[in-house]
Design an enzyme around this catalytic site. Structure first.
Site, PDB file in Angstrom:
ATOM      1  N   PHE A 153       0.847  -1.201   0.000  1.00 35.41           N
ATOM      2  CA  PHE A 153       0.000   0.000   0.000  1.00 35.41           C
ATOM      3  C   PHE A 153       0.875   1.241   0.000  1.00 35.41           C
ATOM      4  O   PHE A 153       1.845   1.324   0.736  1.00 35.41           O
ATOM      5  CB  PHE A 153      -0.905   0.046   1.242  1.00 35.41           C
ATOM      6  CG  PHE A 153      -1.895  -1.072   1.307  1.00 35.41           C
ATOM      7  CD1 PHE A 153      -3.085  -0.985   0.611  1.00 35.41           C
ATOM      8  CD2 PHE A 153      -1.610  -2.218   2.008  1.00 35.41           C
ATOM      9  CE1 PHE A 153      -3.983  -2.027   0.632  1.00 35.41           C
ATOM     10  CE2 PHE A 153      -2.504  -3.272   2.031  1.00 35.41           C
ATOM     11  CZ  PHE A 153      -3.696  -3.172   1.346  1.00 35.41           C
ATOM     12  N   HIS A 154       0.491   2.214  -0.820  1.00 35.04           N
ATOM     13  CA  HIS A 154       1.212   3.488  -0.806  1.00 35.04           C
ATOM     14  C   HIS A 154       0.377   4.658  -1.310  1.00 35.04           C
ATOM     15  O   HIS A 154       0.770   5.806  -1.147  1.00 35.04           O
ATOM     16  CB  HIS A 154       2.480   3.394  -1.656  1.00 35.04           C
ATOM     17  CG  HIS A 154       2.200   3.344  -3.134  1.00 35.04           C
ATOM     18  ND1 HIS A 154       1.742   2.215  -3.765  1.00 35.04           N
ATOM     19  CD2 HIS A 154       2.292   4.302  -4.094  1.00 35.04           C
ATOM     20  CE1 HIS A 154       1.574   2.466  -5.057  1.00 35.04           C
ATOM     21  NE2 HIS A 154       1.888   3.735  -5.288  1.00 35.04           N
ATOM     22  N   ARG A 155      -0.784   4.395  -1.919  1.00 31.12           N
ATOM     23  CA  ARG A 155      -1.539   5.485  -2.536  1.00 31.12           C
ATOM     24  C   ARG A 155      -2.194   6.378  -1.483  1.00 31.12           C
ATOM     25  O   ARG A 155      -2.662   5.904  -0.452  1.00 31.12           O
ATOM     26  CB  ARG A 155      -2.604   4.920  -3.486  1.00 31.12           C
ATOM     27  CG  ARG A 155      -2.007   4.297  -4.726  1.00 31.12           C
ATOM     28  CD  ARG A 155      -3.065   3.832  -5.694  1.00 31.12           C
ATOM     29  NE  ARG A 155      -2.444   3.274  -6.887  1.00 31.12           N
ATOM     30  CZ  ARG A 155      -2.087   3.972  -7.946  1.00 31.12           C
ATOM     31  NH1 ARG A 155      -2.316   5.274  -7.977  1.00 31.12           N
ATOM     32  NH2 ARG A 155      -1.508   3.396  -8.978  1.00 31.12           N
TER      33      ARG A 155
END
Length: 376
Positions: free
Chosen positions: A216-218
């Site tokens: 996850f990074h958004r």
């Protein structure tokens, strides 16, 4: 700001092609193009991925040559990154004659390369053109749309992408070609063999098909503490271990929100190299991710992925390799549905071809680029 007094298109005697990248996905997807261009390629790294862990993870072991130029634009706002990279690239393009500029995808780097090429009157090639989520809240949607409209050659990975371009008036065999996605050949070339994969799994203390791999990074997932907390809670509720290579952005947001106790329930690791990531991906029961690249890669390694996003620009894999679950509750239920008979899911996916081609996208891209230059 550096400019040009006279238009430049394909400078006489120049055969070198600027290949602009700044993130791991760009390097992975451009490695084949750079290899086929050989000495004609001039790799230029903007420094969009500037964190040392991320840089080490994507620059090691993927067969991508060191850049000839580094801009080191670093962090900052989206506007600052785009502005700094555009100015730096425009200066490089003015100082060194290039026959063309190649950019990939939908990053700030890709947009900067496109703007600088346009300013320098240089032919622009867009690898992975025509993707659309039709979600205007995504910065990447604006980036890729602008790049497509500036590009002289749009290399669309699928006929769906080609149709998206046609809908916007970007048509013609000279301007649009369907190549497949270069990620296919990257995965096939870099994926570890069975023995290496077993070593990777042992290092993480997990068993084949008995864990989940998550990334996850958004902003839509990590910038809101409640959303991030929900995702981590859902992952922690799964009946098998969850490996989470922690993106620096996610790590910062989790620390700011005091979510370390939730991270403690997962197998958190620093960012891993691309080969190791492919090994973990191909041996996982399933994937949970907000990455666009993971959606494509899943179709090559034949593993299902839960896409935790509002929308996707990769509809080709929806309903087969991927399932869209908006940020928040529902991740665990979707995962358990697959886990209840994961062997059957894997068997079904093993017989499905990837919609992104057969591993010849880089060769088709270089051939189309040469045709573009020969026509000018």
């Amino acid at each position: 700001m550096v400019g040009h007094e006279h238009p430049r298109e394909s400078p006489a005697g120049s055969e070198r092609i600027a290949v602009v990248y700044g993130t791991r996905p760009e390097a992975v997807k451009l490695r084949g193009v750079v290899a086929l261009l050989g000495d004609r390629a001039c790799p230029i790294h903007t420094g969009q991925h500037y964190d040392p862990e991320m840089a080490a993870a994507f620059e090691s072991g993927i067969g991508f040559p060191p850049p000839e130029h580094r801009l080191a634009i670093g962090g900052g706002s989206r506007g600052r990154q785009i502005a700094d990279a555009t100015v730096g690239l425009e200066s490089l393009f003015a100082a060194e004659p290039f026959a063309a500029v190649v950019v990939q995808g939908d990053t700030n780097t890709a947009l900067s390369g496109a703007l600088a090429a346009n300013a320098g009157r240089l032919p622009l090639v867009h690898v992975e053109a025509g993707l659309r989520s039709y979600d205007r809240e995504m910065p990447e949607e604006h980036n890729r749309t602008v790049v497509d409209h500036l590009a002289d050659l749009c290399c669309a990975p699928t006929t769906t992408s080609e149709a998206n371009l046609a809908h916007e008036g970007i048509v013609g065999a000279a301007r649009v070609t369907v190549t497949g996605n270069t990620v296919v050949e990257a995965v096939l070339a870099l994926r570890p063999d069975a023995a290496a994969t077993n070593t990777i799994l042992a290092g993480h203390g997990v068993e084949h098909d008995r864990y989940v791999l998550a990334t996850f990074h958004r902003p839509e997932n990590v910038d809101d503490p409640d959303v991030l907390s929900t995702i981590l809670t859902e992952l922690a509720a799964l009946p098998i271990p969850v490996i989470l290579p922690l993106h620096p952005r996610t790590a910062v947001r989790a620390a700011e929100a005091g979510l370390e106790p939730l991270l403690d329930k997962l197998l958190v690791t620093p960012p891993v190299g691309y080969r190791e990531f492919l090994g973990l991906m191909g041996a996982a029961a399933l994937l949970v991710s907000d990455s666009g690249g993971v959606q494509e890669e899943s179709s090559v390694v034949k593993r299902p992925v839960i896409v935790v996003r509002r929308s996707t620009e990769r509809p080709e894999v929806l309903g087969t390799f991927s399932r869209l679950v908006p940020s928040g509750p529902g991740v665990a239920d979707a995962a358990r549905e697959w886990l209840d008979d994961i062997a059957a899911v894997h068997e079904r996916l093993a017989n499905l071809p990837s919609p992104y081609g057969d591993g010849h996208a880089s060769a088709l891209t270089v051939a189309a680029t040469d045709r573009l230059l020969a026509s000018r």
